[in-house]
Every structure is written in C-alpha cells, then in structure tokens.
Scaffold this active site. Structure first.
Site, PDB file in Angstrom:
ATOM      1  N   ARG A  98      61.121  34.096  41.675  1.00 27.85           N
ATOM      2  CA  ARG A  98      60.574  35.387  42.302  1.00 27.85           C
ATOM      3  C   ARG A  98      61.127  35.382  43.692  1.00 27.85           C
ATOM      4  O   ARG A  98      61.325  36.410  44.303  1.00 27.85           O
ATOM      5  CB  ARG A  98      59.234  35.551  42.183  1.00 27.85           C
ATOM      6  CG  ARG A  98      58.563  36.833  42.485  1.00 27.85           C
ATOM      7  CD  ARG A  98      57.430  36.980  41.887  1.00 27.85           C
ATOM      8  NE  ARG A  98      56.144  35.967  42.681  1.00 27.85           N
ATOM      9  CZ  ARG A  98      55.013  35.998  42.268  1.00 27.85           C
ATOM     10  NH1 ARG A  98      54.546  36.767  41.486  1.00 27.85           N
ATOM     11  NH2 ARG A  98      54.131  35.204  42.990  1.00 27.85           N
ATOM     12  N   LYS A 199      57.404  40.167  46.663  1.00 27.28           N
ATOM     13  CA  LYS A 199      56.168  39.711  47.734  1.00 27.28           C
ATOM     14  C   LYS A 199      56.588  39.731  49.132  1.00 27.28           C
ATOM     15  O   LYS A 199      56.751  38.706  49.795  1.00 27.28           O
ATOM     16  CB  LYS A 199      55.917  38.439  47.450  1.00 27.28           C
ATOM     17  CG  LYS A 199      54.696  38.291  46.198  1.00 27.28           C
ATOM     18  CD  LYS A 199      54.130  36.976  45.940  1.00 27.28           C
ATOM     19  CE  LYS A 199      52.817  37.036  46.528  1.00 27.28           C
ATOM     20  NZ  LYS A 199      51.662  37.796  46.208  1.00 27.28           N
ATOM     21  N   GLU A 235      48.059  48.320  40.677  1.00 30.51           N
ATOM     22  CA  GLU A 235      47.550  47.017  40.753  1.00 30.51           C
ATOM     23  C   GLU A 235      46.538  46.977  41.959  1.00 30.51           C
ATOM     24  O   GLU A 235      46.712  48.146  42.785  1.00 30.51           O
ATOM     25  CB  GLU A 235      48.473  45.780  40.946  1.00 30.51           C
ATOM     26  CG  GLU A 235      49.396  45.999  42.156  1.00 30.51           C
ATOM     27  CD  GLU A 235      50.512  44.962  42.152  1.00 30.51           C
ATOM     28  OE1 GLU A 235      51.442  45.104  41.403  1.00 30.51           O
ATOM     29  OE2 GLU A 235      50.530  44.277  43.113  1.00 30.51           O
TER      30      GLU A 235
END
Ligand code: COI
Length: 352
Positions: A98, A199, A235
């Site tokens: 990721r 992120k 989210e």
C-alpha cells in the site's frame, strides 16, 4: 513526552519498559529506544543504507517537500505479544504494497516490499521490550515516507526518507462509537484526482476542524458521505465502516476515496469463513440508518462497534455487546493476531 501517569518512575527516551504501567497506556506517543531511517536520492530511485538510530528528533531543511507541500505517505501496523511471549506482525507486506501505491500517487520513489518489511522487523526487534504483554495492547509501528529534499516550487523533492518508529498503544477509541453524519462535509476530494484511497499525510489534518466540533457535540467521530452525490457513506476520519443486516455484511467498495484497509480486507475474509454473506457495494445513508449493526475497522481502531449514528436530527441505534457479529469478528481477528486462533492463511509473521 510520555504522560506521567503512564510511568511509575522516569519519563522520556531512556526510560525503562519495566517501569511502564501497561494498564495506563492509551493511543499516544511513549518514546521508545530506536527508529529506522533509510534514504533515496531521486536520481537513483532506490533506497539503500538503512539503519537503526536512537529514537529522537529529525534534522530537516526548512524547504523539505514534506514540510512545505505535504509530500508524504504513512502506514500503521501492529506487533502483538503471544501468550508464550513471541512477537507477531500482522500482514506487514500488505502495508509495504500500500505504501508503494501511495508513493506512486504522490510522485515519490518507495522502498521495495522486502525493504519495507525488513525495516519494520528491525524496528520491532530493537524495541521489543516495548511490545506490551498479551491483553495489554500492541506495539504500533508508524512507517513514514517523506520528501526530505529541498524544494521551493511545486515539484517532487530531490531526496526521500523512510522513517519507521514505534510506540506501545491500546486501541484508538476508548469505547464503542457514537457517530454523526453531516451534509456537505467530505473527507477527501472525490473523483480520480483525490487522494482518499492512499494514506497521504494531507488526508488527515483537514478533518481536525470538523472533528473538534463533532467531539464538542458529544460524538466520537464523523462518518463522511461521498462528495459527488452526498447520498452514499464512505468512511470515518480514521477507519473503514461496515453494516450488518440479518446474515449479510456490507461495506463501501474500496475505490474512489475509500482507503483499502488491511483490517477491512481481513475482516471480509474472516466473515466469509464464518458463513456471512459479504458485499462490497455502494451503501446509502437511508440503508445505514436501517441496519442491525454498524462497526468500524482499522489498524489503530481494531474492530469497534457503533452504538448510534445521528443524521439530520435522526438518531439510529445499533446492536453491540457479547452477541454482536462485530464481537465475533473481532475475537477471531485478535485471536489470529495474538496466536490464539489458528492462522490458516499465514497472515502473521513471527519476529525472531
Ligand atoms: C491506522 O489505523 O493505522 C491509522 O493510520 C489511522 C490513524 C488516523 C490513527
């Protein structure tokens, strides 16, 4: 600086883990012994010469890309202690993959997955006395990839650093959640230009203002809607969301702005194993308000039930507690992470 209540004697780096009152730790920084640093000049595009250094402050040029333009991505993962004292990492290569995706989006080179996992392992080994005993928390590991080279104009930095540090924590929230949904308040910009699904360091602090207000109103966090239509849930500020209706478990598809959480992905697989029908799809607010159960997942958050959601002055309440589906899923996940439930998919990595 560590909170005085956490330590029975001394504070800050050099303090002894033997002095820690594990029952008092929360989700905050307790300085540990070592951190890992590895650099990459852009001309080379490869990271090398990583090493452990004492935990402490960094020296950065004032014009570093990370400081001026937020050119950085981070990861979060945990090391847990088993009953017989071994230390297990949970799916670290997923975080490494990721980070690569996020780095690519932010025009940064990234360490290979092997370099990433090695950096994490070395950081945990060097700080192993800070891994709490079973049932008292985890060692939270924060790999941070940042543009440390000097820039003034809008351009990728000429040098990058991977920093990995770690600190002992309990879960992020102190208990089950009471959430709020607000119209016209979005977590990340939608569409292919957004960075919600990686992120990026710049995804989080823009939520502070709204979070501060929500907390002052007595809510634990905000559940964001999609910016394109304002109809579908995405989210929270810190984690993914699931709903349960009968035997079906649904979560928003991890595309657009939705972070492909590693806990999210693991819970989907565990739920299928336990016989639930699992769907990744668009979920409207109306459907959410009619759910039997709602719960959140994330590395820091773990699996946490939602007690209520407030939207447009309507408050929906949900099932939680020992009989809840979220409780079963949480027990299985934590069991695998701590070596108490068979790890059939080889998700854990023992640190030697
Ligand atoms: C994590 O779950 O590791 C995160 O990065 C969430 C963060 C907002 C604490």
């Amino acid at each position: 600086m560590a909170s005085p209540s956490v330590f029975t004697a001394c504070e800050s780096a050099g303090n002894s883990s033997e002095e820690i009152n594990w029952d008092e730790i929360g989700f905050g920084i307790i300085p540990t012994d070592s951190m890992y640093l590895m650099k990459c000049p852009t001309e080379e595009d490869t990271f090398s010469d990583g090493s452990l250094v004492p935990y402490g402050n960094l020296e950065l040029t004032p014009s570093a890309g990370i400081l001026n333009y937020g050119q950085g991505v981070f990861e979060g993962l945990k090391a847990n202690r088993t009953e017989d004292g071994r230390i297990l990492l949970f799916r670290p290569e997923e975080n490494g993959r990721r980070m690569k995706t996020g780095a690519d989006r932010m025009c940064m080179p990234s360490p290979s997955v092997e370099q990433f996992v090695n950096a994490v392992k070395q950081t945990v080994l060097a700080n192993k006395r800070w891994v709490p005993p079973l049932g008292k928390g985890s060692l939270y590991i924060r790999p941070l990839l940042m543009g440390t080279g000097s820039v003034l104009g809008l351009t990728p930095a000429p040098e990058y650093t991977l920093l990995v540090y770690a600190t002992p924590v309990k879960t992020y929230h102190k208990g089950p959640l009471n959430l709020v949904i607000k119209d016209k308040l979005y977590r990340a910009i939608s569409g292919s230009g957004g960075t919600g699904r990686i992120k990026s360091v710049v995804n989080y602090s823009p939520a502070y203002k709204a979070l501060k207000e929500a907390r002052a109103e007595g809510f634990s966090d905000i559940l964001y809607l999609d910016a394109a239509t304002g109809k579908f849930i995405e989210e929270l500020s810190s984690c993914n969301v699931f709903l349960v209706k009968g035997n079906a478990i649904s979560t928003p598809t991890a595309e657009g702005n939705i972070l492909p959480g590693i806990t999210r992905k693991s819970i989907i697989e565990i739920a299928i194993d336990l016989g639930y029908e699992v769907m990744e799809r668009a979920i409207s607010v109306e459907e959410l308000m009619e759910a039997d159960e709602v719960f959140c997942t994330g590395t820091a958050v773990g699996v946490n039930p939602v007690l209520s959601i407030t939207y447009n002055n309507t408050r929906a309440e949900y099932k939680a507690g020992a009989e809840a589906v979220s409780q079963k899923l949480c027990q299985t996940l934590v069991g695998i992470q701590t070596g108490q439930v068979e790890d059939a998919r080889a998700w854990t990595l023992q640190i030697e």
